[in-house]
Design an enzyme around this catalytic site. Sequence first.
Site, PDB file in Angstrom:
ATOM      1  N   ASP A 478     -29.686  35.832  10.243  1.00  0.00           N
ATOM      2  CA  ASP A 478     -29.421  34.930  11.368  1.00  0.00           C
ATOM      3  C   ASP A 478     -29.095  35.700  12.653  1.00  0.00           C
ATOM      4  O   ASP A 478     -28.934  36.910  12.661  1.00  0.00           O
ATOM      5  CB  ASP A 478     -28.254  34.023  10.979  1.00  0.00           C
ATOM      6  CG  ASP A 478     -28.235  32.708  11.727  1.00  0.00           C
ATOM      7  OD1 ASP A 478     -29.135  32.478  12.554  1.00  0.00           O
ATOM      8  OD2 ASP A 478     -27.328  31.909  11.479  1.00  0.00           O
ATOM      9  N   GLU A 481     -29.789  36.924  18.964  1.00  0.00           N
ATOM     10  CA  GLU A 481     -30.167  36.553  20.329  1.00  0.00           C
ATOM     11  C   GLU A 481     -29.027  36.747  21.324  1.00  0.00           C
ATOM     12  O   GLU A 481     -29.191  36.465  22.510  1.00  0.00           O
ATOM     13  CB  GLU A 481     -30.631  35.098  20.386  1.00  0.00           C
ATOM     14  CG  GLU A 481     -29.540  34.066  20.162  1.00  0.00           C
ATOM     15  CD  GLU A 481     -29.161  33.886  18.702  1.00  0.00           C
ATOM     16  OE1 GLU A 481     -28.046  33.415  18.435  1.00  0.00           O
ATOM     17  OE2 GLU A 481     -29.987  34.229  17.829  1.00  0.00           O
ATOM     18  N   ASP A 543     -32.390  25.897  15.164  1.00  0.00           N
ATOM     19  CA  ASP A 543     -31.453  24.815  14.870  1.00  0.00           C
ATOM     20  C   ASP A 543     -31.842  23.528  15.584  1.00  0.00           C
ATOM     21  O   ASP A 543     -31.419  23.283  16.716  1.00  0.00           O
ATOM     22  CB  ASP A 543     -30.042  25.214  15.298  1.00  0.00           C
ATOM     23  CG  ASP A 543     -29.528  26.422  14.535  1.00  0.00           C
ATOM     24  OD1 ASP A 543     -30.170  26.811  13.551  1.00  0.00           O
ATOM     25  OD2 ASP A 543     -28.482  26.961  14.917  1.00  0.00           O
TER      26      ASP A 543
END
Length: 757
Positions: A478, A481, A543
């Site tokens: 995950d 960014e 998401d």
Amino acid sequence: MRRAHVRAVVLAASLPIALAGGLAAVQSAPLAPVLPADRVDTVEPGALTVATAAVGTWEGEAVAVSVTAQGLSVDVDGRSVWTSQPASAFVTGGRGDVTWQEHRGYFWPTVQYADRLGEQTVDRVEVVDGAVVVTGALAGADGAGDEGATYTLTIQDRSHGGATIDVATAGATPLDSVALVSGRSAGAGVHGFGEQFADFDLDGRLLPIVVREQGVGRGEQPITQLADLTQNGAGGTDQMTYAAWSSFVTEDLRGLRLAADDPASHAFAVADLRDPAAVGLEVWAPSLSAEVVAGDDPTALVAAQQAGDTRAGMARWATRGAIVGLQGGTKEVRAELRTLLDAGARVSAVWLQDWTGQRVTEFGKRLWWTWQLDRERYPRWRRLVADLAERGIRTTTYVNPMLTDAAAKDTPGLRNLFAEARDRGYLVRRPDGTPYEQDQGQFTATLVDLTNPDARSWFADVIATEVLADGVSGFMADFAEGLPVDAVLHEGDAAVLHNRWPALWAETVRLGCERAGQPDCVTWFRAGSLGQAADAPLFWAGDQLVTWSREDGLASALLGMLSAGVSGWPLVHSDIGGYTSVNAYVKDYVRTPELLRRWAELEAFGVVMRTHEGNRPDENPQVFSTKGTARAFARMTRLYGALAPYRRAVVREAVDTGVPAIRPTWLVAPGTDAAESDTQFFLGSSVLVAPVLEEGARTVTVDLPPADRWVNLLTGERHRGDSRVTVRAPLGRPAAFVRADDPWQQRLRKRVEAAGF
């Protein structure tokens, strides 16, 4: 479990946010009246002046460059791979700076120019060592008042087809940005720029190329405005994505991408698609290196652009059945899985994101980012993994590139990875030299410095010995960014490396899997960079909100997958059911059983079929919540399993060629009415899927490309090709089609019938 800022919406003062940037800077701040309200005027493309001596055709070793008073074109083997916009500058430059506002992974750039150099001259063209070299000057729009610059454009053969175009600039005062402006036929569609959650055709847009949180709502109301007001701009816009990079293809059958091995290619950039006859790409660096290609058709074009790239493959086990997201501990996982298996579900793996433990904050349930097994939550872990393996079910977990202080967990014997990394100098630092602890909502975490080879090696060992211990077969990789642009790194400028961070994370993950000695390790990523597919086999679309919308719901997930596919991510999927659930008081955003079922129908025709409980698992229906939801989900897993032989062939082709597994109709049937649709897709080149994307719908309209007949894969009904038809699509019976004369048609029909359809 992932996103730090979405657990509930609490009315609070908003942080002023602005977005500005591009070949023509644009500012807008509808929720931030304290910011300047003036609009920076658009700068029109500058004029091109070509010296008489520079007109002609120059042939390098494999390229031919033609220069006229109208502009420049590049041919390879007699095919045009690049052309400029007629009579307009094709190289421009700028002096100025980019300033940033950041909040929990949201990055808002503001571009300010001191000089805009849009007037271009071509003074000289020559052949040097087999390359065609074009030189000239850049000046301000009025020819005065701005300090000029010179440029050198070097064009040569690309070893895997097409050509490379390198632009270097010089001047007494160096340029801060350089742009290459490509021509296109008026209105020709433009696709790509990473995973963009907007219309598949990006024509008319101004896109900041920056990796960041994608936002909550992204224009869907009222959630976007509420998130902006209460979470410092967290609503986002339709320009925001975890995975942006400088790569595009056009319906002129030409493509351009920046070279992944050039550091400047990962710098902040802006794509300007507002001129219907041009594509401008401005990079905030004084040079750029581009690769340009062409193809006979869209599929050949995408394959040409990805030619020569190394792409990681994916283990077959991940495509045989569903990867089911479960959590809560050993007892709960066994019970939830039993419900699904009793319903007849085909399960390849369980995904236990809370393996490392769960903490509770005012925003809801979160994970402990200590990257070690929580033995209290998962007693008899090895027995659980072994029992699942005996049933042919793999175990997968979760990790991200950040560390939190394990002392707060107060677990005797727990290894404090944060302290280890801090003491060894392996953490990203603030300008004052201290670890750059980032707010995650009632706790902080710090990125491992992936520019430090020793730190990267150390964290790869953590992945191998902790995350992949005891027979674990993979994990969600995950984040990546959120590198702060003002961070201090072991090597390099954080502002330049921000967009490259996902690729560094993927390299670290691949190294960890190798050290674990697991060739069948499967990992999946949400943040993306140029060249990342070399180390990352699988991606997911981030998401989504638990809604149906094109802005941030089910329909947006499909849009993102289509864009990512033609940009260089060959294998992409999405969270079944969406992820983000928010009680916004005026509306409680929770997934409905219908949405959960329709999302499962879409991913039954996807690369990987993976569920997610979401950030509020107790408030949202799950695939195991009731016998009814379990039976409905199990039915879709059997459909997914029926497609396994075909899917394996599609995945193999995607890895071998770079042509994505999930394909827009434009790739398969260019030049047809069907090619314009971005609400349907192909799995490979044979199976056309028209998912239901609207709540309450029991029919769906599909644009069938030309063919003698199309066969409904689930019902056997036949439809005439080159037509728009509306077909019944009740819950549990998605609409999918195969050409009647396709070699896969009969085999797939038999397998689908055997699965109970």
